[in-house]
Design a protein around this motif. Structure first.
Motif, PDB file in Angstrom:
ATOM      1  N   ILE A   1       0.810  -1.222   0.000  1.00  0.00           N
ATOM      2  CA  ILE A   1       0.000   0.000   0.000  1.00  0.00           C
ATOM      3  C   ILE A   1       0.842   1.270   0.000  1.00  0.00           C
ATOM      4  O   ILE A   1       0.299   2.367   0.061  1.00  0.00           O
ATOM      5  N   LYS A   2       2.173   1.128  -0.103  1.00  0.00           N
ATOM      6  CA  LYS A   2       3.059   2.288  -0.059  1.00  0.00           C
ATOM      7  C   LYS A   2       3.610   2.663  -1.430  1.00  0.00           C
ATOM      8  O   LYS A   2       4.516   3.480  -1.536  1.00  0.00           O
ATOM      9  N   GLY A   3       3.057   2.034  -2.480  1.00  0.00           N
ATOM     10  CA  GLY A   3       3.478   2.381  -3.827  1.00  0.00           C
ATOM     11  C   GLY A   3       3.894   1.218  -4.698  1.00  0.00           C
ATOM     12  O   GLY A   3       3.968   1.362  -5.921  1.00  0.00           O
ATOM     13  N   GLY A  61       0.244   9.049  -5.483  1.00  0.00           N
ATOM     14  CA  GLY A  61      -1.008   9.693  -5.857  1.00  0.00           C
ATOM     15  C   GLY A  61      -2.158   8.717  -5.804  1.00  0.00           C
ATOM     16  O   GLY A  61      -2.177   7.783  -4.995  1.00  0.00           O
ATOM     17  N   SER A  62      -3.137   8.895  -6.684  1.00  0.00           N
ATOM     18  CA  SER A  62      -4.311   8.030  -6.728  1.00  0.00           C
ATOM     19  C   SER A  62      -4.097   6.919  -7.750  1.00  0.00           C
ATOM     20  O   SER A  62      -3.770   7.180  -8.904  1.00  0.00           O
ATOM     21  N   VAL A  63      -4.274   5.664  -7.316  1.00  0.00           N
ATOM     22  CA  VAL A  63      -4.070   4.517  -8.203  1.00  0.00           C
ATOM     23  C   VAL A  63      -5.359   3.696  -8.292  1.00  0.00           C
ATOM     24  O   VAL A  63      -6.243   3.796  -7.443  1.00  0.00           O
ATOM     25  N   ALA A  64      -5.431   2.886  -9.317  1.00  0.00           N
ATOM     26  CA  ALA A  64      -6.623   2.059  -9.537  1.00  0.00           C
ATOM     27  C   ALA A  64      -6.625   0.860  -8.597  1.00  0.00           C
ATOM     28  O   ALA A  64      -5.577   0.288  -8.283  1.00  0.00           O
ATOM     29  N   PHE A  71      -7.584   4.544  -5.106  1.00  0.00           N
ATOM     30  CA  PHE A  71      -6.970   4.462  -3.786  1.00  0.00           C
ATOM     31  C   PHE A  71      -5.857   5.487  -3.681  1.00  0.00           C
ATOM     32  O   PHE A  71      -4.906   5.462  -4.467  1.00  0.00           O
ATOM     33  N   PRO A  72      -5.923   6.414  -2.710  1.00  0.00           N
ATOM     34  CA  PRO A  72      -4.853   7.391  -2.509  1.00  0.00           C
ATOM     35  C   PRO A  72      -3.681   6.762  -1.743  1.00  0.00           C
ATOM     36  O   PRO A  72      -3.830   6.373  -0.583  1.00  0.00           O
ATOM     37  N   VAL A  73      -2.533   6.653  -2.409  1.00  0.00           N
ATOM     38  CA  VAL A  73      -1.360   6.027  -1.787  1.00  0.00           C
ATOM     39  C   VAL A  73      -0.756   6.961  -0.754  1.00  0.00           C
ATOM     40  O   VAL A  73      -0.551   8.148  -1.010  1.00  0.00           O
ATOM     41  N   ASN A  74      -0.472   6.409   0.419  1.00  0.00           N
ATOM     42  CA  ASN A  74       0.208   7.135   1.495  1.00  0.00           C
ATOM     43  C   ASN A  74       1.548   6.438   1.745  1.00  0.00           C
ATOM     44  O   ASN A  74       1.583   5.358   2.346  1.00  0.00           O
ATOM     45  N   PRO A  75       2.671   7.029   1.298  1.00  0.00           N
ATOM     46  CA  PRO A  75       3.975   6.371   1.473  1.00  0.00           C
ATOM     47  C   PRO A  75       4.354   6.130   2.927  1.00  0.00           C
ATOM     48  O   PRO A  75       5.243   5.318   3.204  1.00  0.00           O
ATOM     49  N   ALA A  76       3.689   6.788   3.850  1.00  0.00           N
ATOM     50  CA  ALA A  76       3.990   6.600   5.275  1.00  0.00           C
ATOM     51  C   ALA A  76       3.108   5.541   5.930  1.00  0.00           C
ATOM     52  O   ALA A  76       3.222   5.307   7.141  1.00  0.00           O
TER      53      ALA A  76
END
Length: 276
Positions: free
Chosen positions: A102-104, A194-197, A213-218
């Motif tokens: 979920i971090k990219g 950013g926002s991914v599918a 889904f808005p990715v949150n690197p943290a």
């Protein structure tokens, strides 16, 4: 001659279990296969399901009694061509191995699943067959679930808000699954910032539902559980699913369309046929 036939049969079994070309092993972190790596205890319950892929630290998915009143009640059973889960789970105890999903990094998961009627008494419409949600805080991670009526859904949680459900915690819902039928189901989460599918598939490599889904690197996910959405030691079995799993695969990348089609086609027959 008999020895030669036995060797050929075993080789054929291995080839059929890996029903796709070698490049699809790229990013493969979990391969749980009912035909390989199942360890039973003295009572015939599944004590361990050995992962056939990924690094050494994620090779063991084990049963646990922590939080349960009855010893052994958390262990699934060995069924006919699948593991049978009834409010039970198998847990990989590595805390960090699946954080990147979920971090990219994105991910793709594929499961051969047969739903039963979902037991009443747990959290409404949360009957999870896998998940690595953090056990506390805002519960970030990914999870695959059934509603109480067996409507299939999955989602990802980025840890920015505690919603069930909201823009940071999408619920991508598909069709209602028939009781007693085996399905090949899959989910795909895009890579990047950013926002991914986020997409859901049932028996075919064409999405039956999709969202963003808005990715949150943290974000900080946790241990991966099979049969449950997290390491729910406070109330084990409360959000677990009832049904069968014959195969579970997880890549730490979004598979290309043609790759997903190859995997699903290799698993679909005869697993998707109605059960007797």
């Amino acid at each position: 001659m008999r020895l030669l036939l036995l060797v050929l049969a075993l080789a054929g079994a291995r080839l059929s279990a890996q029903a796709w070309p070698a490049p699809l092993t790229e990013g493969l972190r979990v391969d749980l296969d009912v035909t390989r790596g199942v360890t039973l205890d003295a009572q015939g319950r599944v004590a361990k399901w050995t992962n056939q892929a990924g690094p050494a630290e994620v090779r063991e998915f084990v049963g646990q009694d922590k939080g349960r009143k009855v010893p052994g009640s958390g262990l699934p059973a060995m069924g006919e061509g699948a593991l049978v889960f009834r409010a039970q789970e198998l847990l990989c105890h590595d805390e960090k191995a699946f954080d990147g999903l979920i971090k990219g990094d994105g991910c793709t998961w594929v499961a051969v699943l047969k739903p039963y009627a979902q037991a009443k008494g747990g959290l409404k419409d949360v009957n999870s067959f896998f998940g690595n949600l953090r056990n506390g805080g805002k519960y970030e991670g990914v999870w695959g679930c059934l509603d109480d009526d067996n409507t299939l859904w999955w989602g990802a949680r980025n840890g920015l808000t505690f919603g069930r459900f909201d823009v940071n915690n999408p619920k991508v819902a598909g069709p209602k699954l028939e009781f007693g039928r085996r399905y090949v189901i899959a989910g795909r989460l895009g890579a990047g910032t950013g926002s991914v599918a986020i997409e859901l598939f049932v028996d075919e490599p064409k999405a039956v539902a999709a969202g963003r889904f808005p990715v949150n690197p943290a974000a900080d996910a946790s241990k991966l559980s099979i049969g449950q959405e997290r390491d729910a030691v406070q109330h084990p079995g409360y959000e677990s699913f009832d049904g069968e799993l014959g195969r579970f695969l997880l890549w730490s990348r979004p598979l290309k369309d043609e790759e997903l089609a190859t995997v699903m086609a290799g698993l679909r027959a005869p697993a998707a046929a109605p059960a007797k």
